[in-house]
Design an enzyme around this catalytic site. Structure first.
Site, PDB file in Angstrom:
ATOM      1  N   SER A 277       0.854  -1.178   0.000  1.00  0.00           N
ATOM      2  CA  SER A 277       0.000   0.000   0.000  1.00  0.00           C
ATOM      3  C   SER A 277       0.894   1.233   0.000  1.00  0.00           C
ATOM      4  O   SER A 277       1.975   1.225   0.579  1.00  0.00           O
ATOM      5  CB  SER A 277      -0.875  -0.007   1.256  1.00  0.00           C
ATOM      6  OG  SER A 277      -1.254   1.304   1.592  1.00  0.00           O
ATOM      7  N   LYS A 283       0.880  -3.358   4.837  1.00  0.00           N
ATOM      8  CA  LYS A 283      -0.052  -4.084   3.981  1.00  0.00           C
ATOM      9  C   LYS A 283       0.607  -4.988   2.957  1.00  0.00           C
ATOM     10  O   LYS A 283       1.656  -4.690   2.408  1.00  0.00           O
ATOM     11  CB  LYS A 283      -0.935  -3.079   3.225  1.00  0.00           C
ATOM     12  CG  LYS A 283      -1.869  -2.316   4.144  1.00  0.00           C
ATOM     13  CD  LYS A 283      -3.119  -3.088   4.428  1.00  0.00           C
ATOM     14  CE  LYS A 283      -4.112  -2.854   3.301  1.00  0.00           C
ATOM     15  NZ  LYS A 283      -5.377  -3.492   3.569  1.00  0.00           N
TER      16      LYS A 283
END
Ligand code: ARG
Length: 458
Positions: A277, A283
């Site tokens: 991300s 992420k």
């Protein structure tokens, strides 16, 4: 006045007409099939004495030279010449002179484009089938690698009964094997030569259609010239097959997305097939699986576009038919890419067998077998179902798993329980008991892997 149809027109077409009508920006990818078709047509015209053999030879060598130029990327495509057919014919005439102008004898772009598209589709199907095989091989490898792993089989996305992960994956092998068959069967309807139908009504030239069919590898010739120039059923079937394959890929990818959430924690997709991300450093997102799921929508869209283009068309050729190409190309490109990427992603997936087993222990997956146990001891199945239902309710209120119960506790619900009932509280026993053709017993799954490997030659 356009160069293409000369005589009949006194004024130039509006420049927007070229913008709307040109197809060479996308149909140039048909070039190799267009050239193959033209070579076969020219050879046959020569053999039949419709054009001089010397002209046929010039046409053939001219087309081969153009083919090499296209291959090298030096051929210049011109949108003013509308489509792939006109571009190649104009280049041929520029190269060999008058003989080039004789190529289109007894032919129309209507049967020409129909032949090109059939050859293109036939070729794409062979590539798609290869990718479908590759994906099945990877799925079978995945199944074999995790042959011991058990996870909860679900209905309604609720834990139902334990199954082998291998069995779960082999379900997808069945789906993709049906897809393979569907594409292969479609070949029968595609592999029919439309050339000889000319614009719509056939032609007065004594063409040898069978000779052309043979040279181009078609199994037969079309029976009705009007149908031959306006039929796009095979492209609708092609996009429908592609849609079904995408739907299968999408279901598989949806499971990977779910399984890689922290809530499931069943798998981790490899770094090479996940993305980060731009804002959240922690992420690792399953974008590849999501994109495949998302691209399913565009392939359905391609199918809808084709169905809609065709629905109101009167006989025979209408220019609307030029709109068949982009959806067919897009469906083919998309399904090919997605099959490839999913096949490559599979070996990157790390399976968390402990998380799967832990999940098997949640949700009373032994319930059916306990009911079957009582049935075997003589309790009618409906009564057994009721007894086990009460047992599950009891455990759920007390926060217990079935596997935590003692024999004595079981017997409080039914006197038919004996010591062997406790074995049913082990997931391995539960999968072993599904020893029926098509069932999840390890023995059956191993045999299924063997059959699949034999079929796939892997
Ligand atoms: N580019 C055209 C197509 O794809 C070729 C056929 C043109 N035929 C015609 N009658 N304008 O449909």
């Amino acid at each position: 006045m356009s160069e293409l149809w000369g005589g009949r027109f006194e004024r130039k077409s509006n420049e927007l007409v070229e913008k709307l009508g040109e197809s060479v920006s996308f149909d140039s990818r048909l070039a190799r099939f267009d050239i193959l078709g033209s070579i076969a047509h020219a050879r046959m015209l020569g053999e039949q004495g419709i054009i001089a053999k010397g002209d046929a030879r010039k046409i053939i060598s001219g087309l081969k030279a153009i083919d090499r130029e296209i291959d090298k990327g030096t051929f210049v495509w011109d949108t003013a010449l509308e489509d792939v057919h006109m571009n190649i014919e104009a280049a041929l005439t520029a190269r060999i002179g008058d003989a080039g102008k004789r190529l289109h004898t007894g032919r129309s772009r209507n049967d020409q484009v129909a032949a090109d598209m059939r050859m293109w589709t036939r070729y794409q199907i062979s590539v798609i089938c290869g990718r479908l095989e590759l994906l099945q091989i990877e799925l079978v490898e995945f199944a074999q690698k995790h042959i011991e792993v058990i996870l909860p089989g679900c209905t309604h996305l609720q834990h139902a009964q334990p199954v082998l992960l291998a069995h779960h994956m082999l379900a997808y092998v069945e789906m993709f094997s049906r897809d393979y068959d569907r594409f292969t069967e479609l070949n029968k309807r595609i592999n029919i030569l439309p050339l000889g139908s000319a614009a719509l009504a056939g032609t007065s030239y004594k063409l040898n259609r069978k000779m052309v069919a043979e040279e181009l590898g078609f199994d037969g010739i079309s029976a009705n010239s009007m149908d031959a120039v306006s039929d796009r059923d095979y492209l609708i079937e092609f996009c429908s097959n592609a849609s079904i394959t995408m739907m299968h890929l999408s279901r598989l990818c949806e499971e990977f997305v779910l399984w890689s959430t922290p809530e499931f924690g069943y798998i981790e997709i490899g770094d090479a097939f996940t993305t980060g991300s731009s804002i959240m450093p922690q992420k690792k997102n399953p974008d590849v699986a999501e994109l495949v799921r998302g691209k399913t929508g565009r392939v359905y869209g391609d199918l809808m576009a084709l169905l809609t283009v065709m629905k109101g068309l009167p006989m025979t050729y209408n220019r609307d038919l030029q709109e068949d190409k982009e959806p067919a190309f897009d469906a083919s490109d998309t399904v090919l890419l997605c099959l490839h990427v999913v096949a490559r992603m599979l070996p990157s997936i790390h399976v968390n067998a402990d998380a799967m087993l832990e999940a098997v222990r949640e949700g009373f997956l032994e319930a059916t077998d306990l009911a079957d146990y009582l049935t075997a001891k003589g309790t009618p199945f409906r009564d057994a179902h009721e007894i086990i239902g009460r047992l599950v309710l009891h455990c759920s209120k007390k926060g217990l798993r079935l596997s935590e119960l003692s024999l004595g506790q079981l017997q409080a619900f039914s006197e038919s329980f004996e010591a062997d009932a406790l074995a049913l509280l082990d997931p391995v026993t539960l999968v072993k008991r599904r020893d029926i053709a098509g069932g999840t017993a390890p023995k059956r799954v191993r045999a299924a892997i063997k059959r699949a490997r034999k079929r796939l030659g892997s």
